[in-house]
Design an enzyme around this catalytic site. Structure first.
Site, PDB file in Angstrom:
ATOM      1  N   GLU B  47      11.234  60.597   0.808  1.00 52.07           N
ATOM      2  CA  GLU B  47      10.289  61.113  -0.200  1.00 52.07           C
ATOM      3  C   GLU B  47      10.936  62.279  -0.967  1.00 52.07           C
ATOM      4  O   GLU B  47      11.617  63.121  -0.363  1.00 52.07           O
ATOM      5  CB  GLU B  47       9.053  61.614   0.559  1.00 52.07           C
ATOM      6  CG  GLU B  47       7.964  62.242  -0.277  1.00 52.07           C
ATOM      7  CD  GLU B  47       6.796  62.753   0.589  1.00 52.07           C
ATOM      8  OE1 GLU B  47       6.918  62.749   1.848  1.00 52.07           O
ATOM      9  OE2 GLU B  47       5.764  63.152   0.027  1.00 52.07           O
ATOM     10  N   LYS B 118       2.217  58.106  -4.870  1.00 52.28           N
ATOM     11  CA  LYS B 118       1.531  58.474  -3.617  1.00 52.28           C
ATOM     12  C   LYS B 118       0.032  58.662  -3.838  1.00 52.28           C
ATOM     13  O   LYS B 118      -0.384  59.489  -4.654  1.00 52.28           O
ATOM     14  CB  LYS B 118       2.160  59.762  -3.079  1.00 52.28           C
ATOM     15  CG  LYS B 118       1.696  60.172  -1.690  1.00 52.28           C
ATOM     16  CD  LYS B 118       2.494  61.417  -1.230  1.00 52.28           C
ATOM     17  CE  LYS B 118       2.170  61.833   0.193  1.00 52.28           C
ATOM     18  NZ  LYS B 118       3.002  62.991   0.627  1.00 52.28           N
ATOM     19  N   CYS B 151       4.654  58.941   3.188  1.00 51.31           N
ATOM     20  CA  CYS B 151       4.252  59.978   4.137  1.00 51.31           C
ATOM     21  C   CYS B 151       2.760  59.909   4.532  1.00 51.31           C
ATOM     22  O   CYS B 151       2.367  59.013   5.246  1.00 51.31           O
ATOM     23  CB  CYS B 151       4.632  61.343   3.577  1.00 51.31           C
ATOM     24  SG  CYS B 151       4.721  62.649   4.845  1.00 51.31           S
ATOM     25  N   VAL B 178       6.206  66.273   8.560  1.00 56.33           N
ATOM     26  CA  VAL B 178       6.212  67.633   9.112  1.00 56.33           C
ATOM     27  C   VAL B 178       5.715  67.551  10.564  1.00 56.33           C
ATOM     28  O   VAL B 178       5.110  66.560  10.963  1.00 56.33           O
ATOM     29  CB  VAL B 178       5.322  68.575   8.266  1.00 56.33           C
ATOM     30  CG1 VAL B 178       5.856  68.670   6.834  1.00 56.33           C
ATOM     31  CG2 VAL B 178       3.867  68.142   8.265  1.00 56.33           C
ATOM     32  N   MET B 180       3.545  67.654  13.834  1.00 56.17           N
ATOM     33  CA  MET B 180       2.111  67.559  14.147  1.00 56.17           C
ATOM     34  C   MET B 180       1.829  68.409  15.383  1.00 56.17           C
ATOM     35  O   MET B 180       2.687  68.524  16.261  1.00 56.17           O
ATOM     36  CB  MET B 180       1.726  66.109  14.461  1.00 56.17           C
ATOM     37  CG  MET B 180       1.699  65.185  13.257  1.00 56.17           C
ATOM     38  SD  MET B 180       0.147  65.330  12.320  1.00 56.17           S
ATOM     39  CE  MET B 180       0.773  65.879  10.742  1.00 56.17           C
TER      40      MET B 180
END
Lengths: 289, 289
Positions: B47, B118, B151, B178, B180
Protein backbone atom coordinates in the site's frame (compact mmCIF):
# COMPACT_ATOMS: atom_id res chain seq x y z
CA UNK A 1 -10.41 -9.88 36.92
CA UNK A 2 -14.01 -8.67 36.97
CA UNK A 3 -15.06 -5.89 34.60
CA UNK A 4 -18.28 -3.91 34.33
CA UNK A 5 -20.24 -6.84 32.97
CA UNK A 6 -18.13 -9.91 33.54
CA UNK A 7 -19.47 -13.44 33.48
CA UNK A 8 -17.80 -16.78 33.78
CA UNK A 9 -18.32 -18.89 30.64
CA UNK A 10 -17.58 -22.61 30.54
CA UNK A 11 -17.46 -24.95 27.56
CA UNK A 12 -17.87 -28.62 28.46
CA UNK A 13 -16.22 -30.64 25.71
CA UNK A 14 -17.18 -34.31 25.82
CA UNK A 15 -18.03 -37.34 23.70
CA UNK A 16 -21.74 -37.89 23.15
CA UNK A 17 -22.68 -41.35 21.89
CA UNK A 18 -25.01 -41.77 18.94
CA UNK A 19 -28.35 -43.10 20.06
CA UNK A 20 -27.53 -43.20 23.78
CA UNK A 21 -29.85 -40.39 24.77
CA UNK A 22 -30.16 -41.28 28.45
CA UNK A 23 -26.42 -41.67 28.83
CA UNK A 24 -25.72 -38.40 26.99
CA UNK A 25 -28.23 -36.66 29.28
CA UNK A 26 -26.56 -37.98 32.43
CA UNK A 27 -23.12 -36.97 31.17
CA UNK A 28 -24.32 -33.48 30.31
CA UNK A 29 -25.99 -33.03 33.70
CA UNK A 30 -22.85 -34.11 35.51
CA UNK A 31 -20.75 -31.65 33.51
CA UNK A 32 -23.19 -28.78 33.97
CA UNK A 33 -23.22 -29.38 37.72
CA UNK A 34 -19.45 -29.47 37.81
CA UNK A 35 -19.26 -26.21 35.83
CA UNK A 36 -21.75 -24.60 38.22
CA UNK A 37 -19.70 -25.82 41.18
CA UNK A 38 -16.73 -24.06 39.65
CA UNK A 39 -18.62 -20.78 39.29
CA UNK A 40 -19.98 -20.85 35.76
CA UNK A 41 -22.67 -18.32 34.87
CA UNK A 42 -23.07 -19.65 31.35
CA UNK A 43 -22.39 -23.21 30.20
CA UNK A 44 -22.05 -24.19 26.53
CA UNK A 45 -22.39 -27.82 25.38
CA UNK A 46 -21.68 -29.34 21.94
CA UNK A 47 -23.94 -29.60 18.91
CA UNK A 48 -26.41 -32.53 19.00
CA UNK A 49 -24.92 -33.58 22.32
CA UNK A 50 -28.27 -35.04 23.39
CA UNK A 51 -28.47 -37.46 20.45
CA UNK A 52 -25.03 -37.93 18.87
CA UNK A 53 -24.17 -36.76 15.38
CA UNK A 54 -23.73 -39.48 12.75
CA UNK A 55 -27.30 -40.44 12.02
CA UNK A 56 -27.93 -43.36 9.66
CA UNK A 57 -31.56 -43.00 8.70
CA UNK A 58 -34.54 -40.72 9.03
CA UNK A 59 -36.12 -43.37 11.19
CA UNK A 60 -33.21 -43.22 13.58
CA UNK A 61 -33.27 -39.43 13.55
CA UNK A 62 -36.94 -39.32 14.54
CA UNK A 63 -36.34 -41.89 17.28
CA UNK A 64 -33.75 -39.63 18.92
CA UNK A 65 -35.57 -36.30 18.59
CA UNK A 66 -37.00 -34.21 21.41
CA UNK A 67 -39.32 -31.26 21.58
CA UNK A 68 -38.48 -28.04 23.40
CA UNK A 69 -40.11 -27.77 25.86
CA UNK A 70 -41.21 -31.27 26.75
CA UNK A 71 -38.35 -33.52 25.73
CA UNK A 72 -36.75 -35.39 28.62
CA UNK A 73 -33.28 -33.94 28.12
CA UNK A 74 -34.62 -30.44 27.62
CA UNK A 75 -36.68 -30.70 30.82
CA UNK A 76 -33.72 -32.04 32.77
CA UNK A 77 -31.58 -29.13 31.54
CA UNK A 78 -34.33 -26.66 32.50
CA UNK A 79 -34.52 -28.16 35.98
CA UNK A 80 -30.79 -28.00 36.55
CA UNK A 81 -30.48 -24.44 35.21
CA UNK A 82 -33.22 -23.37 37.62
CA UNK A 83 -31.63 -25.23 40.52
CA UNK A 84 -28.17 -23.77 39.90
CA UNK A 85 -29.25 -20.33 38.69
CA UNK A 86 -27.22 -20.55 35.51
CA UNK A 87 -27.63 -20.07 31.77
CA UNK A 88 -27.10 -22.90 29.33
CA UNK A 89 -26.69 -23.23 25.55
CA UNK A 90 -26.84 -26.83 24.32
CA UNK A 91 -27.29 -28.64 21.03
CA UNK A 92 -30.09 -31.16 20.53
CA UNK A 93 -32.02 -32.94 17.84
CA UNK A 94 -35.30 -31.03 17.70
CA UNK A 95 -38.61 -32.35 16.49
CA UNK A 96 -41.34 -29.91 15.49
CA UNK A 97 -44.26 -31.97 14.22
CA UNK A 98 -42.81 -33.96 11.32
CA UNK A 99 -39.80 -31.74 10.80
CA UNK A 100 -36.40 -32.18 12.42
CA UNK A 101 -33.90 -29.42 13.12
CA UNK A 102 -30.29 -29.35 14.30
CA UNK A 103 -30.98 -26.95 17.14
CA UNK A 104 -29.57 -25.35 20.26
CA UNK A 105 -31.72 -24.42 23.21
CA UNK A 106 -30.95 -21.35 25.31
CA UNK A 107 -32.07 -21.85 28.89
CA UNK A 108 -31.96 -19.49 31.87
CA UNK A 109 -32.90 -19.89 35.53
CA UNK A 110 -36.52 -19.16 34.54
CA UNK A 111 -36.69 -21.74 31.77
CA UNK A 112 -36.32 -21.70 27.99
CA UNK A 113 -35.36 -18.32 26.54
CA UNK A 114 -35.46 -19.58 22.99
CA UNK A 115 -34.22 -22.04 20.42
CA UNK A 116 -31.88 -21.52 17.49
CA UNK A 117 -32.15 -23.80 14.46
CA UNK A 118 -28.99 -24.32 12.41
CA UNK A 119 -29.28 -22.33 9.20
CA UNK A 120 -26.39 -23.80 7.22
CA UNK A 121 -26.55 -27.60 7.07
CA UNK A 122 -23.39 -29.63 6.57
CA UNK A 123 -23.24 -32.58 4.20
CA UNK A 124 -25.56 -35.49 5.13
CA UNK A 125 -27.43 -33.34 7.63
CA UNK A 126 -29.40 -32.33 4.53
CA UNK A 127 -30.90 -35.85 4.51
CA UNK A 128 -32.49 -35.53 7.95
CA UNK A 129 -32.84 -31.90 8.94
CA UNK A 130 -34.72 -28.92 7.62
CA UNK A 131 -32.74 -25.71 7.31
CA UNK A 132 -33.26 -23.27 10.14
CA UNK A 133 -36.37 -21.13 9.79
CA UNK A 134 -35.91 -18.69 12.66
CA UNK A 135 -33.25 -16.42 11.21
CA UNK A 136 -30.42 -15.37 13.57
CA UNK A 137 -32.17 -14.45 16.81
CA UNK A 138 -30.71 -12.52 19.71
CA UNK A 139 -31.51 -14.01 23.12
CA UNK A 140 -31.72 -11.38 25.84
CA UNK A 141 -30.20 -12.25 29.20
CA UNK A 142 -29.45 -10.22 32.31
CA UNK A 143 -25.76 -10.18 31.36
CA UNK A 144 -26.28 -9.02 27.75
CA UNK A 145 -27.28 -10.06 24.25
CA UNK A 146 -26.48 -13.62 23.28
CA UNK A 147 -26.38 -15.10 19.78
CA UNK A 148 -26.01 -18.74 18.74
CA UNK A 149 -24.41 -20.33 15.69
CA UNK A 150 -23.92 -24.04 15.13
CA UNK A 151 -20.78 -25.48 13.48
CA UNK A 152 -20.94 -24.84 9.68
CA UNK A 153 -22.83 -21.58 10.33
CA UNK A 154 -19.44 -20.25 11.38
CA UNK A 155 -18.16 -20.58 7.81
CA UNK A 156 -20.52 -17.75 6.80
CA UNK A 157 -19.26 -14.29 7.74
CA UNK A 158 -22.78 -13.03 7.13
CA UNK A 159 -24.06 -15.06 10.07
CA UNK A 160 -21.59 -13.55 12.53
CA UNK A 161 -22.14 -10.09 11.07
CA UNK A 162 -25.93 -10.25 11.38
CA UNK A 163 -25.51 -11.09 15.06
CA UNK A 164 -23.14 -8.15 15.47
CA UNK A 165 -25.55 -5.81 13.73
CA UNK A 166 -28.27 -7.00 16.09
CA UNK A 167 -25.97 -6.13 18.99
CA UNK A 168 -24.64 -9.51 20.15
CA UNK A 169 -22.16 -9.29 23.03
CA UNK A 170 -21.38 -13.01 23.02
CA UNK A 171 -21.91 -15.74 20.45
CA UNK A 172 -22.16 -19.32 21.71
CA UNK A 173 -21.25 -22.04 19.23
CA UNK A 174 -22.29 -25.61 19.99
CA UNK A 175 -20.34 -27.52 17.35
CA UNK A 176 -19.21 -30.89 16.01
CA UNK A 177 -16.18 -29.79 13.99
CA UNK A 178 -14.75 -32.35 11.58
CA UNK A 179 -11.18 -32.30 10.23
CA UNK A 180 -10.48 -29.84 7.40
CA UNK A 181 -8.09 -30.78 4.57
CA UNK A 182 -4.44 -29.71 4.63
CA UNK A 183 -4.34 -28.63 8.30
CA UNK A 184 -0.66 -27.71 8.82
CA UNK A 185 1.32 -28.45 11.96
CA UNK A 186 1.81 -25.52 14.29
CA UNK A 187 -1.29 -23.55 13.39
CA UNK A 188 -4.68 -23.62 15.12
CA UNK A 189 -7.54 -25.46 13.43
CA UNK A 190 -9.29 -23.40 10.74
CA UNK A 191 -12.47 -23.72 12.84
CA UNK A 192 -10.65 -21.95 15.66
CA UNK A 193 -9.39 -19.24 13.31
CA UNK A 194 -12.93 -18.59 12.09
CA UNK A 195 -14.04 -17.95 15.69
CA UNK A 196 -11.04 -15.68 16.31
CA UNK A 197 -11.42 -13.51 13.23
CA UNK A 198 -15.20 -13.26 13.68
CA UNK A 199 -14.77 -12.10 17.28
CA UNK A 200 -12.11 -9.60 16.21
CA UNK A 201 -14.00 -7.92 13.36
CA UNK A 202 -17.30 -7.88 15.27
CA UNK A 203 -16.01 -7.15 18.77
CA UNK A 204 -17.93 -9.87 20.55
CA UNK A 205 -16.96 -12.84 22.69
CA UNK A 206 -17.13 -16.30 21.09
CA UNK A 207 -17.53 -19.47 23.16
CA UNK A 208 -17.30 -22.57 20.98
CA UNK A 209 -17.89 -26.01 22.50
CA UNK A 210 -16.91 -28.97 20.36
CA UNK A 211 -17.23 -32.72 20.87
CA UNK A 212 -14.49 -35.33 20.68
CA UNK A 213 -14.29 -38.94 19.58
CA UNK A 214 -14.97 -40.91 16.42
CA UNK A 215 -18.56 -41.90 15.64
CA UNK A 216 -19.37 -44.46 12.94
CA UNK A 217 -16.01 -43.66 11.35
CA UNK A 218 -16.34 -39.86 11.53
CA UNK A 219 -13.68 -38.21 13.69
CA UNK A 220 -14.28 -34.92 15.51
CA UNK A 221 -11.51 -32.52 16.46
CA UNK A 222 -12.24 -31.10 19.93
CA UNK A 223 -10.26 -27.88 20.41
CA UNK A 224 -13.13 -25.99 22.04
CA UNK A 225 -12.15 -22.41 22.74
CA UNK A 226 -13.29 -19.12 24.20
CA UNK A 227 -12.04 -15.92 22.57
CA UNK A 228 -12.54 -12.41 23.85
CA UNK A 229 -13.73 -9.48 21.76
CA UNK A 230 -10.23 -8.76 20.49
CA UNK A 231 -10.22 -12.18 18.84
CA UNK A 232 -7.55 -13.89 20.95
CA UNK A 233 -8.16 -17.07 22.97
CA UNK A 234 -8.78 -16.62 26.69
CA UNK A 235 -9.44 -20.35 27.24
CA UNK A 236 -8.43 -23.27 25.06
CA UNK A 237 -8.07 -24.49 22.43
CA UNK A 238 -8.81 -27.66 24.44
CA UNK A 239 -7.48 -31.12 23.65
CA UNK A 240 -8.20 -32.68 20.25
CA UNK A 241 -9.32 -35.97 21.73
CA UNK A 242 -9.92 -35.72 25.48
CA UNK A 243 -12.87 -34.39 27.47
CA UNK A 244 -12.18 -30.89 28.74
CA UNK A 245 -13.82 -28.17 30.76
CA UNK A 246 -12.54 -24.75 29.71
CA UNK A 247 -13.58 -21.54 31.44
CA UNK A 248 -12.95 -17.83 31.21
CA UNK A 249 -14.14 -14.62 32.81
CA UNK A 250 -15.28 -12.44 29.91
CA UNK A 251 -16.31 -8.80 30.15
CA UNK A 252 -19.28 -8.16 27.88
CA UNK A 253 -19.14 -4.43 28.58
CA UNK A 254 -15.59 -4.40 27.26
CA UNK A 255 -16.82 -6.15 24.13
CA UNK A 256 -19.53 -3.56 23.63
CA UNK A 257 -17.18 -0.61 24.25
CA UNK A 258 -14.43 -2.26 22.27
CA UNK A 259 -15.94 -1.59 18.88
CA UNK A 260 -14.56 1.92 19.02
CA UNK A 261 -10.96 1.69 17.86
CA UNK A 262 -9.83 5.30 17.41
CA UNK A 263 -11.09 8.81 16.60
CA UNK A 264 -12.31 7.69 13.20
CA UNK A 265 -12.95 3.96 13.33
CA UNK A 266 -15.78 1.99 14.88
CA UNK A 267 -15.24 -1.48 13.51
CA UNK A 268 -18.87 -2.34 12.80
CA UNK A 269 -20.12 1.12 11.86
CA UNK A 270 -17.25 1.49 9.38
CA UNK A 271 -19.12 -0.91 7.11
CA UNK A 272 -19.59 0.68 3.69
CA UNK A 273 -23.23 -0.33 3.54
CA UNK A 274 -23.59 2.16 0.68
CA UNK A 275 -21.33 -0.12 -1.37
CA UNK A 276 -22.44 -3.53 -0.16
CA UNK A 277 -25.80 -2.54 -1.59
CA UNK A 278 -28.55 -5.05 -2.07
CA UNK A 279 -26.18 -7.93 -1.64
CA UNK A 280 -24.41 -7.48 1.65
CA UNK A 281 -25.33 -4.03 2.58
CA UNK A 282 -27.97 -1.70 3.65
CA UNK A 283 -29.04 -0.54 7.02
CA UNK A 284 -32.28 -2.49 7.35
CA UNK A 285 -31.15 -4.00 10.63
CA UNK A 286 -30.34 -1.33 13.18
CA UNK A 287 -26.70 -1.00 14.08
CA UNK A 288 -27.09 -1.08 17.84
CA UNK A 289 -24.39 0.24 20.11
CA UNK B 1 3.71 -28.20 -9.34
CA UNK B 2 1.75 -26.65 -12.21
CA UNK B 3 -2.02 -27.07 -12.25
CA UNK B 4 -4.58 -26.22 -14.89
CA UNK B 5 -4.22 -22.48 -14.34
CA UNK B 6 -1.11 -21.98 -12.27
CA UNK B 7 0.71 -18.70 -11.98
CA UNK B 8 3.69 -17.62 -9.96
CA UNK B 9 2.79 -14.83 -7.55
CA UNK B 10 5.41 -12.75 -5.76
CA UNK B 11 4.99 -10.26 -2.93
CA UNK B 12 7.87 -7.79 -2.60
CA UNK B 13 7.90 -6.61 1.01
CA UNK B 14 10.08 -3.52 1.50
CA UNK B 15 10.35 -0.21 3.32
CA UNK B 16 9.06 2.79 1.38
CA UNK B 17 10.20 6.17 2.72
CA UNK B 18 7.69 8.94 3.25
CA UNK B 19 8.15 11.70 0.69
CA UNK B 20 11.00 10.00 -1.18
CA UNK B 21 9.02 9.26 -4.31
CA UNK B 22 11.97 8.87 -6.69
CA UNK B 23 13.75 6.55 -4.30
CA UNK B 24 10.61 4.47 -3.70
CA UNK B 25 10.14 4.20 -7.47
CA UNK B 26 13.69 2.95 -8.00
CA UNK B 27 13.36 0.43 -5.18
CA UNK B 28 10.08 -0.87 -6.56
CA UNK B 29 11.48 -1.20 -10.10
CA UNK B 30 14.48 -3.13 -8.83
CA UNK B 31 12.24 -5.51 -6.89
CA UNK B 32 9.83 -6.02 -9.79
CA UNK B 33 12.75 -6.82 -12.10
CA UNK B 34 14.15 -9.26 -9.60
CA UNK B 35 10.75 -10.95 -9.23
CA UNK B 36 10.43 -11.20 -13.01
CA UNK B 37 13.94 -12.69 -13.23
CA UNK B 38 12.77 -15.32 -10.77
CA UNK B 39 9.73 -16.19 -12.89
CA UNK B 40 6.92 -14.10 -11.41
CA UNK B 41 3.76 -13.75 -13.47
CA UNK B 42 2.13 -11.40 -10.95
CA UNK B 43 3.93 -9.06 -8.55
CA UNK B 44 2.22 -7.42 -5.57
CA UNK B 45 3.72 -4.35 -3.85
CA UNK B 46 2.65 -2.67 -0.58
CA UNK B 47 0.00 0.00 0.00
CA UNK B 48 1.16 3.57 -0.77
CA UNK B 49 4.59 2.21 -1.64
CA UNK B 50 5.14 5.06 -4.10
CA UNK B 51 4.66 7.80 -1.48
CA UNK B 52 5.12 6.37 2.02
CA UNK B 53 2.28 6.15 4.54
CA UNK B 54 2.45 8.57 7.47
CA UNK B 55 1.35 11.82 5.88
CA UNK B 56 1.48 15.00 7.99
CA UNK B 57 -0.66 17.45 6.06
CA UNK B 58 -2.96 17.77 3.10
CA UNK B 59 -0.29 19.89 1.45
CA UNK B 60 2.23 17.09 1.78
CA UNK B 61 -0.32 14.57 0.51
CA UNK B 62 -0.99 16.57 -2.64
CA UNK B 63 2.75 17.02 -3.22
CA UNK B 64 3.25 13.23 -3.30
CA UNK B 65 0.22 12.29 -5.39
CA UNK B 66 0.25 10.89 -8.92
CA UNK B 67 -2.37 10.34 -11.57
CA UNK B 68 -2.97 7.00 -13.26
CA UNK B 69 -2.08 7.09 -16.07
CA UNK B 70 0.44 9.91 -16.27
CA UNK B 71 2.24 9.87 -12.92
CA UNK B 72 5.95 9.14 -13.17
CA UNK B 73 5.85 6.05 -10.97
CA UNK B 74 2.76 4.70 -12.70
CA UNK B 75 4.35 5.19 -16.11
CA UNK B 76 7.57 3.51 -14.98
CA UNK B 77 5.57 0.53 -13.69
CA UNK B 78 3.64 0.34 -17.00
CA UNK B 79 6.92 0.35 -18.93
CA UNK B 80 8.46 -2.39 -16.85
CA UNK B 81 5.33 -4.58 -16.91
CA UNK B 82 5.31 -4.29 -20.72
CA UNK B 83 9.02 -5.04 -20.98
CA UNK B 84 8.83 -8.09 -18.72
CA UNK B 85 5.39 -9.32 -19.77
CA UNK B 86 4.09 -9.45 -16.20
CA UNK B 87 1.13 -8.27 -14.16
CA UNK B 88 1.53 -5.90 -11.23
CA UNK B 89 -0.66 -4.70 -8.34
CA UNK B 90 0.83 -1.76 -6.45
CA UNK B 91 -0.33 0.85 -3.96
CA UNK B 92 0.02 4.55 -4.71
CA UNK B 93 -1.29 7.93 -3.62
CA UNK B 94 -3.75 8.82 -6.35
CA UNK B 95 -4.83 12.31 -7.33
CA UNK B 96 -8.04 12.75 -9.31
CA UNK B 97 -8.54 16.50 -9.76
CA UNK B 98 -8.69 17.84 -6.19
CA UNK B 99 -9.47 14.53 -4.56
CA UNK B 100 -6.92 12.08 -3.21
CA UNK B 101 -7.41 8.32 -2.90
CA UNK B 102 -5.43 5.52 -1.28
CA UNK B 103 -5.34 3.39 -4.42
CA UNK B 104 -3.80 0.37 -6.07
CA UNK B 105 -3.18 0.17 -9.78
CA UNK B 106 -3.52 -3.11 -11.67
CA UNK B 107 -1.17 -3.21 -14.63
CA UNK B 108 -0.66 -5.88 -17.30
CA UNK B 109 1.71 -6.19 -20.26
CA UNK B 110 -0.65 -3.97 -22.27
CA UNK B 111 -0.89 -1.20 -19.68
CA UNK B 112 -3.32 -0.23 -16.94
CA UNK B 113 -6.19 -2.68 -16.45
CA UNK B 114 -7.80 -0.57 -13.74
CA UNK B 115 -7.46 1.14 -10.40
CA UNK B 116 -8.97 0.19 -7.05
CA UNK B 117 -9.60 2.93 -4.46
CA UNK B 118 -9.55 1.86 -0.80
CA UNK B 119 -13.11 1.77 0.47
CA UNK B 120 -12.49 1.51 4.23
CA UNK B 121 -10.15 4.23 5.46
CA UNK B 122 -8.06 3.71 8.57
CA UNK B 123 -7.66 6.39 11.23
CA UNK B 124 -5.93 9.61 10.02
CA UNK B 125 -6.32 8.53 6.39
CA UNK B 126 -9.73 10.17 6.79
CA UNK B 127 -7.94 13.55 6.94
CA UNK B 128 -6.38 13.24 3.51
CA UNK B 129 -8.23 10.70 1.42
CA UNK B 130 -11.72 10.34 0.03
CA UNK B 131 -13.35 6.97 0.53
CA UNK B 132 -13.22 4.72 -2.52
CA UNK B 133 -15.92 5.42 -5.08
CA UNK B 134 -15.46 2.52 -7.49
CA UNK B 135 -17.02 -0.30 -5.48
CA UNK B 136 -15.15 -3.63 -5.48
CA UNK B 137 -14.18 -4.18 -9.11
CA UNK B 138 -12.99 -7.39 -10.68
CA UNK B 139 -10.02 -7.00 -12.99
CA UNK B 140 -9.97 -9.54 -15.80
CA UNK B 141 -6.62 -11.05 -16.73
CA UNK B 142 -5.61 -13.94 -18.98
CA UNK B 143 -5.01 -16.07 -15.86
CA UNK B 144 -8.37 -15.34 -14.20
CA UNK B 145 -10.38 -12.82 -12.21
CA UNK B 146 -8.43 -10.61 -9.85
CA UNK B 147 -9.78 -8.51 -6.97
CA UNK B 148 -7.96 -5.95 -4.84
CA UNK B 149 -8.41 -4.92 -1.22
CA UNK B 150 -6.17 -2.54 0.71
CA UNK B 151 -5.27 -3.09 4.38
CA UNK B 152 -8.30 -2.18 6.59
CA UNK B 153 -10.65 -3.34 3.82
CA UNK B 154 -9.65 -6.82 4.96
CA UNK B 155 -11.40 -6.27 8.29
CA UNK B 156 -14.74 -6.30 6.44
CA UNK B 157 -15.94 -9.79 5.54
CA UNK B 158 -18.40 -8.12 3.17
CA UNK B 159 -15.53 -6.87 1.02
CA UNK B 160 -14.02 -10.33 0.55
CA UNK B 161 -17.46 -11.82 -0.01
CA UNK B 162 -18.45 -9.34 -2.69
CA UNK B 163 -15.28 -10.25 -4.58
CA UNK B 164 -16.12 -13.94 -4.23
CA UNK B 165 -19.66 -13.38 -5.45
CA UNK B 166 -18.22 -11.56 -8.44
CA UNK B 167 -16.06 -14.61 -9.12
CA UNK B 168 -12.61 -13.58 -7.89
CA UNK B 169 -9.96 -16.29 -8.22
CA UNK B 170 -7.26 -14.29 -6.47
CA UNK B 171 -7.37 -11.23 -4.20
CA UNK B 172 -4.25 -9.06 -4.04
CA UNK B 173 -3.82 -7.00 -0.88
CA UNK B 174 -1.33 -4.14 -0.93
CA UNK B 175 -1.16 -3.26 2.76
CA UNK B 176 0.54 -1.27 5.54
CA UNK B 177 -0.50 -3.36 8.54
CA UNK B 178 0.05 -1.77 11.95
CA UNK B 179 0.33 -3.72 15.22
CA UNK B 180 -2.95 -4.91 16.78
CA UNK B 181 -3.44 -4.93 20.56
CA UNK B 182 -2.82 -8.06 22.61
CA UNK B 183 -1.04 -10.05 19.90
CA UNK B 184 -0.03 -13.27 21.70
CA UNK B 185 3.23 -15.09 21.19
CA UNK B 186 3.05 -18.17 19.03
CA UNK B 187 0.07 -17.19 16.90
CA UNK B 188 0.12 -15.48 13.50
CA UNK B 189 -0.78 -11.79 13.31
CA UNK B 190 -4.54 -11.15 13.22
CA UNK B 191 -4.01 -9.53 9.80
CA UNK B 192 -2.65 -12.86 8.57
CA UNK B 193 -5.59 -14.75 10.09
CA UNK B 194 -8.05 -12.47 8.31
CA UNK B 195 -6.44 -13.36 4.97
CA UNK B 196 -6.48 -17.06 5.82
CA UNK B 197 -10.11 -17.27 6.90
CA UNK B 198 -11.26 -15.11 3.98
CA UNK B 199 -9.45 -17.36 1.50
CA UNK B 200 -10.90 -20.45 3.18
CA UNK B 201 -14.56 -19.42 3.24
CA UNK B 202 -14.44 -17.91 -0.24
CA UNK B 203 -12.11 -20.40 -1.95
CA UNK B 204 -9.80 -17.88 -3.53
CA UNK B 205 -6.07 -17.20 -3.32
CA UNK B 206 -4.94 -14.21 -1.25
CA UNK B 207 -1.60 -12.48 -1.85
CA UNK B 208 -0.94 -9.80 0.78
CA UNK B 209 2.14 -7.59 0.50
CA UNK B 210 2.98 -5.52 3.56
CA UNK B 211 5.68 -2.93 4.22
CA UNK B 212 8.23 -2.91 7.03
CA UNK B 213 9.91 -0.22 9.10
CA UNK B 214 8.85 2.60 11.39
CA UNK B 215 7.75 5.87 9.83
CA UNK B 216 7.36 9.03 11.92
CA UNK B 217 6.89 6.80 14.96
CA UNK B 218 4.41 4.39 13.37
CA UNK B 219 5.68 0.79 13.18
CA UNK B 220 4.54 -1.63 10.50
CA UNK B 221 4.54 -5.39 10.93
CA UNK B 222 5.70 -7.02 7.67
CA UNK B 223 4.56 -10.65 7.63
CA UNK B 224 3.44 -10.59 4.00
CA UNK B 225 1.89 -13.89 3.01
CA UNK B 226 0.32 -15.85 0.20
CA UNK B 227 -2.46 -18.31 1.08
CA UNK B 228 -4.06 -20.77 -1.28
CA UNK B 229 -7.81 -21.28 -1.65
CA UNK B 230 -7.93 -23.66 1.31
CA UNK B 231 -6.78 -20.80 3.55
CA UNK B 232 -3.35 -22.09 4.48
CA UNK B 233 -0.09 -20.21 3.77
CA UNK B 234 1.89 -21.33 0.75
CA UNK B 235 4.48 -18.54 1.16
CA UNK B 236 5.30 -16.51 4.26
CA UNK B 237 4.46 -15.05 6.63
CA UNK B 238 7.61 -13.09 5.85
CA UNK B 239 9.82 -11.33 8.39
CA UNK B 240 8.33 -8.70 10.68
CA UNK B 241 11.12 -6.21 10.02
CA UNK B 242 13.26 -7.23 7.05
CA UNK B 243 12.70 -6.85 3.31
CA UNK B 244 11.50 -10.10 1.78
CA UNK B 245 10.51 -11.52 -1.56
CA UNK B 246 8.00 -14.34 -1.11
CA UNK B 247 6.67 -16.41 -4.01
CA UNK B 248 4.31 -19.26 -4.66
CA UNK B 249 2.88 -21.16 -7.56
CA UNK B 250 -0.91 -20.95 -7.12
CA UNK B 251 -3.50 -22.81 -9.17
CA UNK B 252 -6.46 -20.56 -9.87
CA UNK B 253 -8.40 -23.41 -11.46
CA UNK B 254 -8.08 -25.34 -8.22
CA UNK B 255 -9.46 -22.30 -6.39
CA UNK B 256 -12.42 -22.11 -8.73
CA UNK B 257 -13.13 -25.85 -8.54
CA UNK B 258 -12.44 -25.88 -4.83
CA UNK B 259 -15.69 -24.24 -3.81
CA UNK B 260 -17.43 -27.58 -4.13
CA UNK B 261 -16.82 -29.42 -0.85
CA UNK B 262 -19.10 -32.47 -0.98
CA UNK B 263 -22.38 -33.74 -2.43
CA UNK B 264 -24.34 -31.06 -0.65
CA UNK B 265 -22.04 -28.14 0.08
CA UNK B 266 -20.66 -25.45 -2.23
CA UNK B 267 -19.12 -23.02 0.19
CA UNK B 268 -20.27 -19.81 -1.50
CA UNK B 269 -23.61 -21.04 -2.85
CA UNK B 270 -24.53 -22.34 0.60
CA UNK B 271 -25.13 -18.74 1.65
CA UNK B 272 -28.63 -18.38 3.09
CA UNK B 273 -29.30 -15.25 1.08
CA UNK B 274 -32.97 -15.77 1.91
CA UNK B 275 -32.08 -15.04 5.54
CA UNK B 276 -29.41 -12.38 5.12
CA UNK B 277 -32.18 -10.38 3.47
CA UNK B 278 -31.77 -6.72 2.76
CA UNK B 279 -28.78 -6.48 5.03
CA UNK B 280 -26.28 -9.04 3.87
CA UNK B 281 -28.26 -11.08 1.49
CA UNK B 282 -29.96 -11.24 -1.76
CA UNK B 283 -28.83 -12.44 -5.10
CA UNK B 284 -28.45 -9.10 -6.86
CA UNK B 285 -24.85 -9.88 -7.76
CA UNK B 286 -24.64 -13.07 -9.78
CA UNK B 287 -23.00 -15.99 -8.06
CA UNK B 288 -20.56 -16.91 -10.81
CA UNK B 289 -18.98 -20.31 -10.91
Amino acid sequence: MAGEASIRVTCAQFEPRIGEVARNRETSLTLISQAADEGADLVVLPELCQSGYVIESRKEAFSLAETAPGGPTIEAWIGLARERGIHLVAGFLERDEDRLFNSAVVIGPDGIIGTYRKNHLWDAEALFFERGNRNFPIFHTPFGRLGVLICYDGWFPEAWRLLALAGADIVCVPTNWVPMPKQPQGLPAMANLLCMTAAHVNSFVVAACDRIGTERGQPFIGQSLIVDHTGWPVAGPASMDQPAMISAEVDLAAARRGRNWNSFNQIVRDRRSDLYGETLGSAAIPDLQ
